[in-house]
Design an enzyme around this catalytic site. Structure first.
Site: not given
Ligand code: GLN
Length: 197
Positions: A47, A81, A137, A173, A175
């Site tokens: 996040e 991500c 995700i 992702h 991983e």
């Molecule tokens: N939505 C997340 C963000 O804004 C990222 C999600 C993720 O790394 N799977 O940081």
């Protein structure tokens, strides 16, 4: 070869497992001094607003140390991500902290909330003919990029994998799949950089 994984938050353990499966020594990185001697760094998914807080809005030593390694030593860094958001110069509609080293604009949560997470077979020519099982995700999309950025994969109209010199990002992702090809691609970048040093 030693590759660090930023372990402030997010799925760093999965990246460490992938690197180990590739036969590389992987270490968790939480403090600036732990960056010394690394040949590459992975910034995991998680996040981005939490990482912004954990790096004290950019004033924590680990933040400036990563930025310095990238800008002054061209340390190879792969962001997945959240990691791609943290590397980006621009984040649509947000002033949250970021390293601002990659010439891309990202849109956070571009596919909707957690329940809109999905997996899809993605064509990535740089990884060979077999499609990659890409897991998204709460993923971002790269909506704009500068001339120095090579687009490696697209999904619909958005960019989901890109490279700028020693920086690599994926919106998905790898991983959490058993497919090592994206990590191997990054390790080739690390190897190339190590040879030049
Ligand atoms: N939505 C997340 C963000 O804004 C990222 C999600 C993720 O790394 N799977 O940081």
């Amino acid at each position: 070869m030693i590759v660090g994984v930023l372990a402030l938050q997010g799925d760093f353990a999965e990246h460490i497992n992938m690197l180990t499966a590739c036969g590389v020594k992987a270490v968790a990185v939480r403090y600036a001094a732990e960056l010394d001697g690394l040949d590459g760094l992975i910034i995991p998914g998680g996040e981005s607003t939490a990482v912004d807080k954990l790096t004290d809005d950019g004033s924590a030593p680990i933040f400036s140390a990563i930025k310095e390694k990238i800008t002054q030593q061209q340390l190879p860094v792969y962001g997945t991500c959240m990691g791609s958001i943290f590397l980006a110069k621009d984040i649509e509609g947000s002033r949250q902290g970021r390293l601002a080293v990659m010439d891309v604009k990202v849109k956070r949560n571009a596919f909707g909330p957690q329940r809109r997470s999905f997996e899809t077979d993605l064509a990535i020519a740089a990884l060979g003919e077999e499609p990659f099982p890409a897991v998204f995700i709460r993923a971002p999309l790269i909506t704009e990029c500068g001339l120095g950025v090579e687009i490696l994969a697209r999904l619909n109209e958005g960019i989901v994998m890109a490279r700028q010199s020693n920086l690599l990002v994926t919106a998905f992702h790898p991983e959490i799949t058993g497919d090592l090809r994206v990590h191997r691609y990054f390790l080739d970048m690390v190897e190339g950089h190590k040879r030049l040093c």
